[in-house]
Design an enzyme around this catalytic site. Sequence first.
Site, PDB file in Angstrom:
ATOM      1  CB  ALA A   1      -1.042  -0.069   1.377  1.00  0.00           C
TER       2      ALA A   1
ATOM      3  N   PRO B   1      18.295 -13.708  -1.220  1.00  0.00           N
ATOM      4  CG  PRO B   1      20.028 -15.051  -1.966  1.00  0.00           C
ATOM      5  CD  PRO B   1      19.745 -13.745  -1.028  1.00  0.00           C
TER       6      PRO B   1
ATOM      7  CG  ASP C   1       4.609  -7.037  11.819  1.00  0.00           C
ATOM      8  OD1 ASP C   1       4.164  -8.122  12.291  1.00  0.00           O
ATOM      9  OD2 ASP C   1       4.532  -6.269  10.768  1.00  0.00           O
TER      10      ASP C   1
ATOM     11  NE  ARG D   1       3.306 -10.276   8.733  1.00  0.00           N
ATOM     12  CZ  ARG D   1       2.904 -10.920   9.702  1.00  0.00           C
ATOM     13  NH1 ARG D   1       2.540 -12.287   9.779  1.00  0.00           N
ATOM     14  NH2 ARG D   1       2.592 -10.268  11.017  1.00  0.00           N
ATOM     15  CG  ASN D   2       8.081  -8.402   8.979  1.00  0.00           C
ATOM     16  OD1 ASN D   2       8.166  -8.001   7.829  1.00  0.00           O
ATOM     17  ND2 ASN D   2       7.094  -7.982   9.857  1.00  0.00           N
TER      18      ASN D   2
END
Length: 961
Positions: free
Chosen positions: A583, A658, A775, A779-780
Amino acid sequence: MGPILVLIAAAIWQGSASPTIYPNLDILRVKKGDSVTLLCSGKFPVEWIGIQNGSTLMVYDNGTLYMPKASCNQMGNYQCAYINKPEEEIRTLYVAVTDPTDPDLVWCGLSDVYPSVEKGRDALIPCLIADPGFTGNMILLKDSSPVHSRVSFSPKEGMWIHKVELSDKGFYECKAQVQGKWVISHRIILSVYDNDQPLTVTIGGLANHLRLQGEPFNISCRVQYHSHEYNGKWIYPLTANASWNIMDLDTGLSQSYATDYSLFIPAVQLQDSGIYTCLGEAAQLHVNVSVTLQVLEKGYLHLSTLQNRIQETNMHQNLNLQVFIDAYPRPSTYRWIHHQDFPSGKSTVSGDMSFGNHRHNNTLRLNWMEEKDSGEYIFFADNGEANASIHFHVSVKIKPKITMLTNLSSRLQCEVTGYPPPHIQWYKFPSHVDRCGQYGALILNDSHLEIMSKIPFVRVSLKSVLKVETEDSETICCFAVNSAGNDSSFIKFSVDKIIGNENENSKLLYAGFGGTMGFLLLCIIFLVYKYKQKPKYQVHWKIIEACEGNNYIFIDPTQLPYNEKWEFPRNNLQFGKILGAGAFGKVIEATAFGLGKEDSVLKVAVKMLKSTAHTDEQEALMSELKIMSHLGHHENIVNLLGACTHGGPVLVITEYCPFGDLLNFLREKAEHLIIEGLTLECTLDSMMADYKNIYLGKKYVQRSDSGLGCQSVDSYLEMKSIIASVPMPSQGTNLVSTEGKEDLRSLDLFDLLQFSNQVAQGMTFLASKNCIHRDLAARNVLVADGLVAKICDFGLARDIVNDSNYVVKGNARLPVKWMAPESIFECVYTVQSDVWSYGILLWEIFSLGRSPYPGVKVNNKFYNLVKEGYHMGKPDFAPDDMYNIMTACWKLEPTQRPTFSEICTLIQKQLDAIKEQDYKNLSCPREEEDSGCEPASYFDESCESGEVEQPLLNSNNYQFC
Ligand SMILES: *[C@@H]1O[C@H](CO)[C@@H](O)[C@H](O)[C@H]1NC(C)=O
Ligand SMILES: *[C@@H]1O[C@H](CO)[C@@H](O)[C@H](O)[C@H]1NC(C)=O
Ligand SMILES: *[C@@H]1O[C@H](CO)[C@@H](O)[C@H](O)[C@H]1NC(C)=O
Ligand SMILES: *[C@@H]1O[C@H](CO)[C@@H](O)[C@H](O)[C@H]1NC(C)=O
């Protein structure tokens, strides 16, 4: 001495042609001072030729010549002749006067001769030869060299030096030829005096003397006069305890007299201060000379300068800073200290010192000035008694540099540095112009810029904001100028109306639309409200400044410094594929040329905002940059490599990983379904159920989190053989194959523990820097070469609006399932709440990337369960020890959760244990139930069949903090 016996020949030679002189000799030798009688007689009256009757030489009519006292200059031939008979012979006698003190009898009257002559008169050196063999050839030697000028020889007198000068004084010798041989006299001293010389009184050195109490004071006065009839004395304060003595000087040939009067005080006291006068007196003459003595209780040191202490110079000029030091005693230590503000540092030099009497000076020469030479210069001096320092502020003029020209949708912001503070002019050009040329229209001349930062006297960063309203395209130029130069930068902007000065404009507004203001205000409020509603990009990471219990005060990241060393030229980035977009912005793979080393070519990830990004978001990205540079480097975080903050949108350059994020990495690995060494049937069964389709269908599986059954061992073996048949590229055959190789390698428990450990280490580092992630989730975490896990914040490039992991809570979308209860319910974020999230991340890892609380909706029920302390069951691939860590992380009481470093230690133990077992021989983690592999068994609705992996609904479960 005594009458001399005169021999008179009795017989007179009759008929002789010439008169006879008695004594009848050729040479008569007499001693100096003796009386001499010579008798001349003959047939006719006689006379002594050329002899004058006088007192030293008397002649009588009867032919007698009487010399009462023979002297040297009476030497010579005496001649007697008949009067008026010139045809008759003349009789001659040589009278040689000898000097009894002269041993060789050659010279007469040279001993005890000290000729002394007044300047300007003639001096006589009485070089007279007693020997009749003297030829009249006489040379005068001065210091053994012949003298020719102003010199003449008189046989009866000697050598004359005419019109003597003071320089003629000295030692002379006479050199004469006697019977063919040269003879040299002994030395004769000639003195020359000057009767015009006045009475002089001199005191050498200073007129004003300083002494510390206890120091000695010696001073000498010389009185000089051409006569010895003079006197000298010291006159000094009655209180002074001085003594003096007299010493007559040997003044050599100057024929004047001198005396030194030496005054001496071994240790001065305060009462010795005063005037000391040396007085010389001769006849009616009075001459005096005075000096002062000041006795100090304590030494002193004062610094001063004639220069302005604020100096501005142009680049590459030279500057001298000079300081005067009035001091007694003279300074023993002194130095220039340069406090450099940019880059910060300190240097010390001594400068060029010139010592005077009580005033000294020191010069610091600054050549070829550069920005680093600006800053504060302090001269410091110390003489052991006192010290002082003097400050200079030196500014090197730096021409303006526009560091950033940003488009903040309704405003343009131009940031500039330079010294002296530049001012900014905004120009407008037609849109096709793409440089800041000459013929632009001035929109705004901004001389009152907002100061962003400043180092006094060195540099200042300023910004000017130009308000614009969008319609037509224009090129807008920001032109910064100061006395050192100018800089400009332009931006293409869709602009119609430029509102420069806010005040003027608002006045206009009031005048024109006074009545409609209310309506406008309402509109604005509405817009602001809408705008606030819209989620905005913000940095998750926070740095704790101070804390009281759970109340943390966070550092305002905008206040953190940004070091220009990170700045990297925009043009050296070549962008590649988009790694992620969201976003707020995107992350793009890029190649950086010359990052770090000059010739390096490096693959990097570049974070940037959308072009429509709001100022706050720009600021947020800038803050993120500042936080990252503040944190520093660690193996297990995605490290900052550089940034582009000038001349365009902010770009943050980080390490490129990568293998992408850990979540998808694990999910892809799960497809291959190799957890080596997991041999227990139930595990295999549950795995098969989850992943059976994956390798068969060769596509991503939609996991079902419920209704699973155990499958046969055969399937597993079959699968394993498939994987085993994939050829592994041999080490080193292909340099580019790292990616592929890692990709092909199957994961094992060791790898999962490694990931857990690395993330824990990264978090330990962040915690040590007082940084809270807020967070933390798979995913982080990114996976870099060598399967190294690195923590990052991918928030910018995540489409959190459409990512169900982020649940709208209040104004924000929050990753509720990863959040600790205190964060969810009290908005409290701490290192311990990060530990909770880490527990969830562990669960993600050991479930090979499943969504936490599978199938659970975030709703009040969920919140209640979390509040009550329910948590997930053990994921499929977690050893007991790892699950223990997870549950420890999920303690409701934050302080009971382990710290990241404790977690590291625990995991490390397990890694070591596996290493020992060669980590092939791993036992299957035990399951309590054969079939119940569902970990989230606490949740009623967790087993909905066929539910997609992202089960959270977007619409109905908004929560507010
Ligand atoms: C020379 O002087 C002496 C004494 O003054 C005098 O007796 C004598 O006669 C003088 N002789 C001549 C020639 O004048
Ligand atoms: C010559 O005259 C002088 C003075 O009158 C005298 O003293 C002297 O004896 C005389 N000498 C002779 C030889 O007569
Ligand atoms: C000062 O004078 C005294 C006495 O004349 C002498 O002993 C001393 O050495 C002198 N000191 C100096 C520094 O000249
Ligand atoms: C600095 O001191 C030296 C030595 O005392 C002197 O020659 C020079 O003139 C001084 N400079 C100035 C500017 O006074």
